[in-house]
Design an enzyme around this catalytic site. Structure first.
Site, PDB file in Angstrom:
ATOM      1  N   ALA A  35      39.231  62.734  74.477  1.00  0.00           N
ATOM      2  CA  ALA A  35      39.331  62.399  72.927  1.00  0.00           C
ATOM      3  C   ALA A  35      38.427  61.736  72.520  1.00  0.00           C
ATOM      4  O   ALA A  35      37.694  61.731  71.263  1.00  0.00           O
ATOM      5  CB  ALA A  35      40.794  61.422  72.956  1.00  0.00           C
ATOM      6  N   ASP A 263      41.687  64.638  66.993  1.00  0.00           N
ATOM      7  CA  ASP A 263      40.520  63.886  67.281  1.00  0.00           C
ATOM      8  C   ASP A 263      39.361  64.396  66.327  1.00  0.00           C
ATOM      9  O   ASP A 263      38.602  63.638  65.704  1.00  0.00           O
ATOM     10  CB  ASP A 263      39.526  64.219  68.588  1.00  0.00           C
TER      11      ASP A 263
END
Lengths: 321, 321, 321, 321, 321, 321
Positions: A35, A263
């Protein structure tokens, strides 16, 4: 270094390429995942410096992670190669066009062995102190006690240097219970300037089932709520007082794979911040970047460069030649 | 053995993997196909015993069929390897995202040489007599005279043993005219407990163009009408008298390939029957299983296990990790 | 038309691409196959006209065969599309790097339905009469009685028009016993100008286990013996009397797949004939063309154009840029 | 059950498909791996019953292992699905055509959690007691203390039931030092009837650098030395006294991938034992089976069925059609 | 020759196969491209003769172009192989499911070296004079001065022979400015019988931003406006006076790739013209052919044969077997 | 920067992956190519700094080149993105296992537009001045007049700064005649410390057909002769007087693709130089690195890291686990 600095675990990713049970795939595509590195790549593609701090194993998968990040011009001078543990793995199954399942091989991985020392007397420490923003996610503190301590150290370093801190909740049930998440993240909230989360994650962190109440409890930082296909909302930080929340709709695209969209949104939003843009423009940039991410099967490969942003403003079915 | 037993032809399947004329594909994907074995796999994945009776050739494709069915824990002790004929082939072309074309190499195949003796003094005969339900399709009697006789023998064995019999009409125009279908299937209707068919197939079998009239003519068995994207309807058997028909909507998913959805529906419905579930629940299970099948390019590979059923109840775009 | 004319069956070919059991391949490569069309392609690539006579089905595989031959500039005006039978299939398994296994789906195929009428009052008849050489193989007469009669008709037409006739024995045990082969081919030997065969095939046709005796029995035509990695030998026709046999060694290459090498040799030899070259040069050209064929996995795709012939004379490991 | 029973860890295998650094592969092929299950598959393909005992995780990779073994008709009624640990992984890199590198993700895996209880009051216990031979490798005791104890239990059960025991040393440096190997394996030697090992492994186990001395120290069981491309040697058990060692050369083939050849050899040798064949024939069968394994990239997929054994006796470059 | 004749540049096409940045593709698919040859293939598949005039290099890509066109039975007797320049390349990137980007390597290519001599005393000249319609696009005059002159020569030849001329504007910004396009195309308008263009292209050619005005300025030829997903409109030629424009809606399909749809539309429309069909039917045929093109990733591979046209009239999700 | 600096053209590479005519490949693999960047990657992997100077286009292929070099930690701060020209392309065909053919699309490419200004007041100039060795090849001066001038500038800068200069002749007949090569390279020889070439290239540069004479004429720099499978020879520079030439044999491996082996040899040799190793050790390192390159299909992907060097010293068929 005056851009984004982030820390966390990046792994090799092995992904099925057509819908169906993973066990019946003949091969898996090899890539990377993480992430925090997704956010770093996204910010870097949009033109700002970005650095990633973390550990990889002394193996081909660790080299893969570092090669890919270097290719993307993400600064990895703060990353370490740990000779005593393997690089973590993420296995991604496209069970149906709309259902993705993920399995991890990250217990005891190099990435989970991140520790405060990695941020002491190291290039990583300087990176944090010189950053324009420090970003981390709720994944990292749950990796291990030492990783949690490393996050705390990073936040302390940033705070001491006057660097604003950003958190994306990013709850992974595979890593622990909501209680664990709250235990690790709540003490850090007072140090945050930006808090990102999905609708459910916000409720979970605030331990309530009412979004208004959640915002009320968590506020202090600017709170950005990611709503997937329904867009995103930002609540100004407490310091900005009574400013009304802003909402932006999602950019309509044919979704290929939702993984990585959150993200990507954060990357767009923080790149807007580094641009010096106002909240509405940050939101727009976050939604646009998220739209690119869902248009491509990979978590990060579809992230746009600055000069690609206009592509998804064009009419659908556009061919450029 | 107290689950489903089915008999028919299973073949090697060679399928193009992207839309376009088959002749311009560079390669074809290798798998297996067969309406009856699809149902057996579907029922088995949902937790009930399932057995397949049929013939394959003494060649790699025959081994492929048996290996796959064994992998799926479908009982193949009643299957025979015929040294004198090749395993049948199905060639599947994805001409456009919405148009699939199928060609067979099954004339003279091992599968079409199924004959009554295969069900005499054999493990197959015991499997039928011990079954909880015997299932067959309208394909098998049209394969050859001996295959038609084998179906009749199986129905006799089942009836004698008090095993309920299920038929899915599954009309294949490549195998014969509607007249042939009616000639072979109508004599079997009095022995049926369950009759499945698409809307057109029902009209065709009943030789009418009115669905109510078709149901009226064919009733006796429970009649289940598969309506694709419009769901499914069940008419209770005549013995249940005036009970109103039940309808269930299809589960909304992004369809990848409709082939196999009908078999999947039947598998879900019959698994519900083996669960002891009521008609409404059987319908729901059939629609849910069909939704999994259309979500994956293969006819059977996408069929759900019991613990995957909840996946398509979740919100679209769900990622599980 | 003053080049090669050939008749036989061409099929779709489905081939595994890495060594191992075919049943465990995830996909098969789609191409075409046929000993006679291989020869036609080879001769055409070397610059001479070439025509193929045969039948394909009215299906995608039939279109594939015709498209590929047209792409190669092989004249298919003498080919027919048979609406009543499917195009034949060849399944090719690379079991190990050194063992290839082949299975056919050609019983009842369009190609096996070739019949004398196909060469009556048709473009095919004119092609044969105008040819510089008529070539056929021992496969075609064994496909069916009508195909055998069509071969006889073609040989008669050629003989009547003074066109020399060439035969490659090409024994396929899947199509029949050695007795059948002898029964069909022996009556045609008096009409031949060129007879090609592997060592075993020659013995088999002559029904002896001594090569000298075989040559003695079969002679009349020029006899060319294909010896694979040990090269090839030519015995001049009886009409040339006591001329000593010539031998040429194989061209040393790294073999990828031996299938098609025999057809390639014949193509090179016959192209040499059409060039007007002497026997020694024909042999050399045959061996060179065969070397190209074994260097590529496909039966025919690796066949050389005239200006590629020098490539395998160059030193090994040569890079041209 | 009167065939081979084996216990150990089977994993998902992810393998690069062309030579080069793994990190630069675009995808990895998905299969299964495990020295013991390789042997079980090999013995089963040669016609004898075979069973595998071990643990897999409750995940797609665990299902893959069980599906594959069931497809191969290996009895898995003694296998357990462990809900608390993931299935192990093997990553295989073809670094150059001649150098293969392997990395494991098996620390804490389901397979390493094998324990004595898995062989108590379970189908596994019965399988061992009824076996014709119990086979294990030096890998399993090094997986964990509980796995080592499970091996000991299995050997005790076999010994008690009069079942001969076979061990293949199979040293994996990733799992521990030679000292650890010796510590675990030496106490078991008195219970062995058959001991297999490579030349180096034998020296390592006997802690000497002289092969004669190693054989002298380890003898008791029949000792079979695997010498790769140089064939194999068998020393009769001590009970057979002064019988001279036998040697068999390797079968010459073009090697694609050496991994799995040792397991294949053992499978062939033990299948010969189950055939009741003499030592020389067992050796021949081991070498032949090993030749099949090195001819195919997969560890086990290339293993021969009984009726394929003749293929590698044929001349090189043979095409069967 | 009484069908369509067209001239232009055909190139090798290298296309990414899944959405994402081209630079991160592991491989590109190899095919051919060219607006004019797309039209020729489309007309030919619908049953009318079609010929393509142009130049390719003496390289593998040039052979690819000619092989493909021959496979499609497009007459290439008027094509030349230019030994002094390479075949042009088109690189196609599927950036997202809805955004395609194209890059060319055609500066100095063989195709751009087309010149008037190619149409003098050549088979090409005869093809044009015997055509039922001559078709060209706005791409060709912009390739080079000699190519522009060749187009003028072709139009002169056609006009002299009474062959109607068709132009598809096909503006490529990579090849030049709108000014250049107007400069080259406007002088040719008086010679046109048919003028095709997208909405924007029409405005651009007429140098106005009002469609009615554009039609008014350009009229003389029949004007056909391609509106993508919104269908198409035809304005009768000036000679037909006050006839009202006709509109046809697009055929609803799941679009895979819009590239090539415009060429496909023109092919369908012109095939209708060659059928002798009325305008409304030509429009319908154009829209139907366009629907096939967008259903397949390739520009031309998905073009329908005459007997496939009904497939997209069938209900969605139809399976034919 | 104290390592290797090189300048030249790097391109996108599109390569067929199995032997056969390129035109019949279904897809091409996408990678990068460039003799100078190959050397830079090789030196960098062996642990020394390396920088590449050159131009790429502002397109995906240009990004690909820079991403790959950054991934490999090759310094590209001296590289420029040229907005006015495309990145060059190399098309690589594996015609047979032993014959590779290469075609270029580099006329007018960004890379060929390298000019002296690129080395003035730029990071590139500093890189050269600070280098431990400057390396270039005979390709670059033949790209264009400006590129030739840039090479001259670089050599001047290096000489002025006391940096030794290395040249690999690398004759590409596609870029010009031997006369052109001699014209460009001979004036530079007095400035060289190291001169690399194949046997033929040396003769060609010296314009003689006797190797001893060639060495006599060219000497001054250390001369290293690359002999492919026959190893390599080094003649000490004139300054070292009468020292006898040293020879090293090639490392025996199974060759997959010879392209890139020469660059790899140079990388190994120069890395040895940067290690401070003696000539014999440099030769050994060059041969070892070359062996890695021929073991992998890519020009550069197979280049070894320092800790992989031992792999090819191990016995063939070694498996490491």
């Amino acid at each position: 270094m005056s851009g984004l600095v982030t820390l966390g675990e990046s792994m090799a990713a092995l992904c099925s390429t057509t819908p169906g049970p993973l066990r019946q795939a003949s091969h898996l595509q090899l890539s990377i995942a993480g992430a925090e590195s997704n956010v770093a790549i996204g910010v870097r593609r949009l033109g700002h410096p970005a650095a990633w701090i973390g550990r990889v194993g002394a193996d081909e998968f660790g080299s893969l992670v570092l090669e890919r990040l270097r290719a993307e011009q993400v600064d990895v001078t703060g990353a370490r190669t740990d000779p005593d543990a393997p690089t973590g793995l993420l296995i991604k199954e496209q069970r149906t066009p709309d259902v993705t399942r993920v399995q991890y091989y990250r217990a005891g991985s190099a990435g989970s062995r991140l520790r405060p020392d990695d941020l002491t007397d190291s290039p990583a420490a300087e990176l944090v102190a010189d950053a324009a923003v420090l970003h981390f996610t709720g994944i990292t503190p749950l990796l291990s006690a030492s990783a949690a301590a490393a996050v705390t150290r990073a936040v302390e370093l940033a705070t001491a240097a006057g660097v604003p801190v950003s958190l994306d909740i990013n709850h992974r049930s595979a890593l622990g219970s909501p209680d664990g998440l709250r235990e690790h993240l709540r003490p850090l909230i007072p140090h945050l300037s930006y808090l990102f989360g999905g609708e459910d994650e916000l409720l979970l962190l605030a331990d309530t089932d009412d979004e208004h109440e959640a915002v009320r409890r968590l506020r202090g930082p600017e709170i950005v709520i990611k709503r997937g296909a329904r867009g995103a909302t930002v609540h100004a930080p407490l310091s900005d007082g009574a400013e009304a929340p802003l909402h932006a709709p999602a950019v309509p695209v044919r979704a290929v794979d939702p993984v990585g969209a959150g993200d990507a949104f954060v990357a767009g939003y923080l790149a807007g911040l580094l641009d010096g843009a106002a909240r509405a423009e940050r939101l727009r940039l976050g939604c646009l970047t998220g739209a690119f991410a869902v248009s491509v099967a990979s978590d990060w490969s579809g992230l746009p460069t600055r000069d690609e942003l206009h592509l998804l403003d064009a009419a659908p079915g556009t061919t450029l030649r």
